[in-house]
Design a protein around this motif. Structure first.
Motif: not given
Length: 108
Positions: A51-53, A75-80
């Motif tokens: 999910p997105a946070t 959920a995989k640790g990517g940040t945008y």
């Protein structure tokens, strides 16, 4: 007779000070984050990274052109990074758009 002149002058002064006050609407950081999550949940889930946070550093002031930079996480640790900009304010409604910041040219 002086009593009658003092009352309108006092009321006029109060009207001027009241007119000088401006009420600015704001959207709480939590509400902006909720809108971001709603926008990105479907695509992140469909892409297998949900999910997105979201996290925003401050409330969004309801003034056209106001900008804050929030962060969306998968959920995989990517940040945008995500730029949130107020586009209109009508009564209690503060409308804003969300977009990625411009990417550097020439990079891949």
């Amino acid at each position: 007779m002086r009593k009658f002149l003092a009352v309108p002058a006092l009321l006029g002064a109060l009207a001027l000070t009241t007119a000088a006050c401006e009420v600015t609407k704001t959207v709480s950081a939590a509400d902006v984050e909720e809108q971001i999550v709603a926008k990105f949940s479907g695509p992140f889930d469909d892409g297998g990274i949900g999910p997105a946070t979201a996290e925003c550093p401050e409330d969004l002031k309801g003034k056209i052109g106001t900008v804050i930079e929030c962060t969306v996480r998968d959920a995989k640790g990517g940040t945008y990074p995500l730029i949130v900009t107020v586009t209109s304010v009508e009564g209690d409604q503060v409308r804003f758009n969300m977009k990625e910041p411009p990417q550097p040219k020439g990079g891949e």
